[in-house]
Enzyme design. Structure first.
Site, PDB file in Angstrom:
ATOM      1  N   HIS A 156       0.850  -1.194   0.000  1.00 61.25           N
ATOM      2  CA  HIS A 156       0.000   0.000   0.000  1.00 61.25           C
ATOM      3  C   HIS A 156       0.878   1.234   0.000  1.00 61.25           C
ATOM      4  CE1 HIS A 156      -3.207   2.814   1.054  1.00 61.25           C
ATOM      5  NE2 HIS A 156      -4.020   1.876   0.612  1.00 61.25           N
ATOM      6  N   ASP A 216      -8.241  -4.696  -0.949  1.00 63.77           N
ATOM      7  CA  ASP A 216      -8.679  -5.374  -2.174  1.00 63.77           C
ATOM      8  C   ASP A 216      -8.503  -6.882  -2.085  1.00 63.77           C
ATOM      9  OD1 ASP A 216      -9.479  -3.034  -3.499  1.00 63.77           O
ATOM     10  OD2 ASP A 216      -7.394  -2.544  -3.862  1.00 63.77           O
TER      11      ASP A 216
HETATM   12  C1  COA Z   1      -0.192  -0.602  -4.003  1.00 66.02           C
HETATM   13  C2  COA Z   1       1.155  -0.373  -4.662  1.00 66.02           C
HETATM   14  C3  COA Z   1       0.908   0.214  -6.054  1.00 66.02           C
HETATM   15  C4  COA Z   1       1.967   0.623  -3.812  1.00 66.02           C
HETATM   16  O1  COA Z   1       3.032   0.978  -4.572  1.00 66.02           O
HETATM   17  P1  COA Z   1       4.220   1.901  -4.026  1.00 66.02           P
HETATM   18  O2  COA Z   1       3.804   2.683  -2.855  1.00 66.02           O
HETATM   19  O3  COA Z   1       4.706   2.652  -5.211  1.00 66.02           O
HETATM   20  O4  COA Z   1       5.270   0.849  -3.488  1.00 66.02           O
HETATM   21  P2  COA Z   1       6.440   0.284  -4.315  1.00 66.02           P
HETATM   22  O5  COA Z   1       5.941  -0.205  -5.644  1.00 66.02           O
HETATM   23  O6  COA Z   1       7.545   1.292  -4.319  1.00 66.02           O
HETATM   24  O7  COA Z   1       6.859  -0.971  -3.422  1.00 66.02           O
HETATM   25  C5  COA Z   1       7.980  -1.037  -2.569  1.00 66.02           C
HETATM   26  C6  COA Z   1       8.667  -2.391  -2.794  1.00 66.02           C
HETATM   27  O8  COA Z   1       7.753  -3.450  -2.476  1.00 66.02           O
HETATM   28  C7  COA Z   1       7.527  -4.269  -3.621  1.00 66.02           C
HETATM   29  N1  COA Z   1       6.118  -4.542  -3.685  1.00 66.02           N
HETATM   30  C8  COA Z   1       5.126  -3.674  -3.400  1.00 66.02           C
HETATM   31  N2  COA Z   1       3.946  -4.264  -3.569  1.00 66.02           N
HETATM   32  C9  COA Z   1       4.217  -5.531  -3.955  1.00 66.02           C
HETATM   33  C10 COA Z   1       3.399  -6.616  -4.276  1.00 66.02           C
HETATM   34  N3  COA Z   1       2.068  -6.503  -4.233  1.00 66.02           N
HETATM   35  N4  COA Z   1       3.977  -7.790  -4.637  1.00 66.02           N
HETATM   36  C11 COA Z   1       5.312  -7.893  -4.676  1.00 66.02           C
HETATM   37  N5  COA Z   1       6.146  -6.884  -4.378  1.00 66.02           N
HETATM   38  C12 COA Z   1       5.599  -5.720  -4.032  1.00 66.02           C
HETATM   39  C13 COA Z   1       7.944  -3.397  -4.801  1.00 66.02           C
HETATM   40  O9  COA Z   1       8.328  -4.209  -5.907  1.00 66.02           O
HETATM   41  C14 COA Z   1       9.085  -2.623  -4.215  1.00 66.02           C
HETATM   42  O10 COA Z   1      10.211  -3.459  -4.196  1.00 66.02           O
HETATM   43  P3  COA Z   1      11.681  -2.860  -4.520  1.00 66.02           P
HETATM   44  O11 COA Z   1      11.906  -1.827  -3.446  1.00 66.02           O
HETATM   45  O12 COA Z   1      12.557  -4.053  -4.437  1.00 66.02           O
HETATM   46  O13 COA Z   1      11.567  -2.268  -5.880  1.00 66.02           O
HETATM   47  C15 COA Z   1       1.945  -1.684  -4.778  1.00 66.02           C
HETATM   48  O14 COA Z   1       2.147  -2.229  -3.490  1.00 66.02           O
HETATM   49  C16 COA Z   1       1.248  -2.690  -5.668  1.00 66.02           C
HETATM   50  O15 COA Z   1       1.404  -2.642  -6.899  1.00 66.02           O
HETATM   51  N6  COA Z   1       0.444  -3.632  -5.080  1.00 66.02           N
HETATM   52  C17 COA Z   1      -0.267  -4.610  -5.861  1.00 66.02           C
HETATM   53  C18 COA Z   1      -1.553  -4.003  -6.414  1.00 66.02           C
HETATM   54  C19 COA Z   1      -2.567  -3.730  -5.355  1.00 66.02           C
HETATM   55  O16 COA Z   1      -2.837  -4.566  -4.514  1.00 66.02           O
HETATM   56  N7  COA Z   1      -3.194  -2.554  -5.436  1.00 66.02           N
HETATM   57  C20 COA Z   1      -4.242  -2.144  -4.507  1.00 66.02           C
HETATM   58  C21 COA Z   1      -3.750  -1.055  -3.629  1.00 66.02           C
HETATM   59  S1  COA Z   1      -4.913  -0.680  -2.344  1.00 66.02           S
END
Ligand code: COA
Length: 372
Positions: A258, A309
């Protein structure tokens, strides 16, 4: 590339709002903790709270309920339009189209002044679930069901989709999910609504911006993807092998992580509990146990918590909805929050227009086309 900009606007505070407070510890709507609202309130009451900055008296809630139910009807043209869209179109694409069309049949669409705005809020909250139900009926080659004005939004939605009046326990689970989804500060789709409102665009356009933004997999689309993943994993014994493969390929595990909550999403325990009860009732404990095992393993291996979700996908599945309808149900709920934010934006407006850091070529000399 320059690093002194704010990619993804992460941690940037762009405006003041009195609608929703998110901290690492709690989520509150207008000062009321979501845990109390989920336990004690109803979706209609939460919508009132979000729009009025106060809980309603009994009379005020009755009036709001009456107003909502008087809008339990769709223009004939919208029902006909629904019946002519391709059955294989994604329901979110159809919802976006039909909410946009709905504005064409609202004589007050362009009026964003106080009383007209409130009437549109009531209309959009009452009619969006009817549109989603109509979409689902059409996709399954079933005829449109006229709404039942004796039912609240959650129960009526279940009735209009499935054709049977739900028992109160089932309606309560959906009502709780709608409360939990109703509002969440400046998430991507609400921000999109506010950007549109800040140009003084009319309300339907703002909600269409929001719905368009909600459908992506990183936002509202995650509940569908999370459930599809759980169905593919099928049983708890398969979780480790699934994760070895997914994490090895650096794939996102849907329903985890998140942008704001780093110690867990406060909505998750509430929905998890409802999922467990529903799974027991429907003899579907294998999928629930698979979800819990994946949640525990992700926390251990990646330090990533499940988000709303993840368990809403499971709850909607256990309630009998097909996976590709989940994001539409999210939209039905979040419409309450979108409208609160659109109204707040109209009343304390400043055009939202950030700057980008230019990193392209400069000072090129223009060459006539036959000299290139
Ligand atoms: C929600 C989300 C977009 C947040 O993104 P963000 O704040 O930009 O966080 P980041 O993408 O920078 O994540 C930090 C790290 O955790 C990892 N990570 C985050 N969510 C992950 C997931 N669901 N599965 C695997 N790895 C994940 C990222 O790859 C990143 O790793 P790195 O530092 O080695 O590159 C992201 O967690 C995600 O894509 N989740 C899956 C989709 C989802 O469930 N969305 C609903 C949100 S309520």
């Amino acid at each position: 590339m320059s690093t002194d900009h704010h990619a993804g606007l992460e941690d940037i505070e762009v405006l003041e709002s009195s609608i929703c407070e998110i901290t690492q510890e709690r989520l509150a709507f207008r000062g009321y903790n979501i845990v109390d609202l989920a336990a004690e309130s109803s979706f209609e009451e939460v919508a009132y709270l979000l729009w009025n900055d106060a809980l309603p008296s009994r009379l005020e809630l009755d009036e709001m309920t009456k107003a909502l139910r008087s809008e339990y009807k769709l223009p004939r043209e919208i029902i006909e339009h629904t019946n002519h869209v391709p059955r294989e179109a994604h329901p979110m694409a159809v919802l976006r189209t039909l909410v946009s069309s709905l504005g064409l049949y609202d004589a007050e669409a362009a009026d964003t002044s106080g009383p007209a705005l409130r009437r549109k809020e009531i209309r959009l909250l009452a009619k969006t679930p009817l549109i989603v139900a109509a979409i689902q009926r059409h996709r399954q080659a079933n005829s449109y069901i006229e709404p039942n004005t004796d039912l609240g939004i959650a129960a009526n939605f279940l009735y209009c989709v499935g054709g049977a009046i739900p028992d109160s326990e089932t309606a309560h689970v959906l009502d709780t999910a709608l409360i939990l989804y109703a509002e969440h500060e400046l998430n991507a789709s609400t921000f999109a609504a506010r950007i549109t409102a800040a140009t003084q665009a009319e309300t339907y356009s703002c909600t269409v911006s929001a719905i368009s933004t909600l459908q992506g997999n990183l936002h509202g689309g995650a509940n569908q993807r999370a459930l599809e993943m759980l169905l593919a994993i099928a049983k708890p014994e398969n979780v480790d092998e699934f994760l070895d493969r997914a994490l090895g390929k650096k794939q996102l595990v849907m329903g985890f992580g998140h942008r704001v909550y780093k110690n867990g999403d406060p909505r998750v325990p509430i929905l998890r509990k409802h999922c467990e009860t529903l799974a027991q009732k429907k003899n579907q404990l294998t999928i629930f146990k698979t979800a819990v095992k994946l949640e525990e393993t992700m926390l251990k291996r990646k330090r990533l918590h499940a988000n709303i979700d993840y368990y809403s996908g499971l709850a909607f599945y256990l309630l009998g909805f097909s996976a590709d309808l989940f994001t539409c149900i999210f939209a039905v709920a979040r419409m309450a929050g979108y409208l609160a934010h659109i109204e707040e934006q109209y009343t304390q407006n400043k055009l939202i227009r950030p700057r980008g850091v230019y990193n392209g070529k400069r000072n090129l000399k223009y060459l006539a086309i036959d000299k290139r």
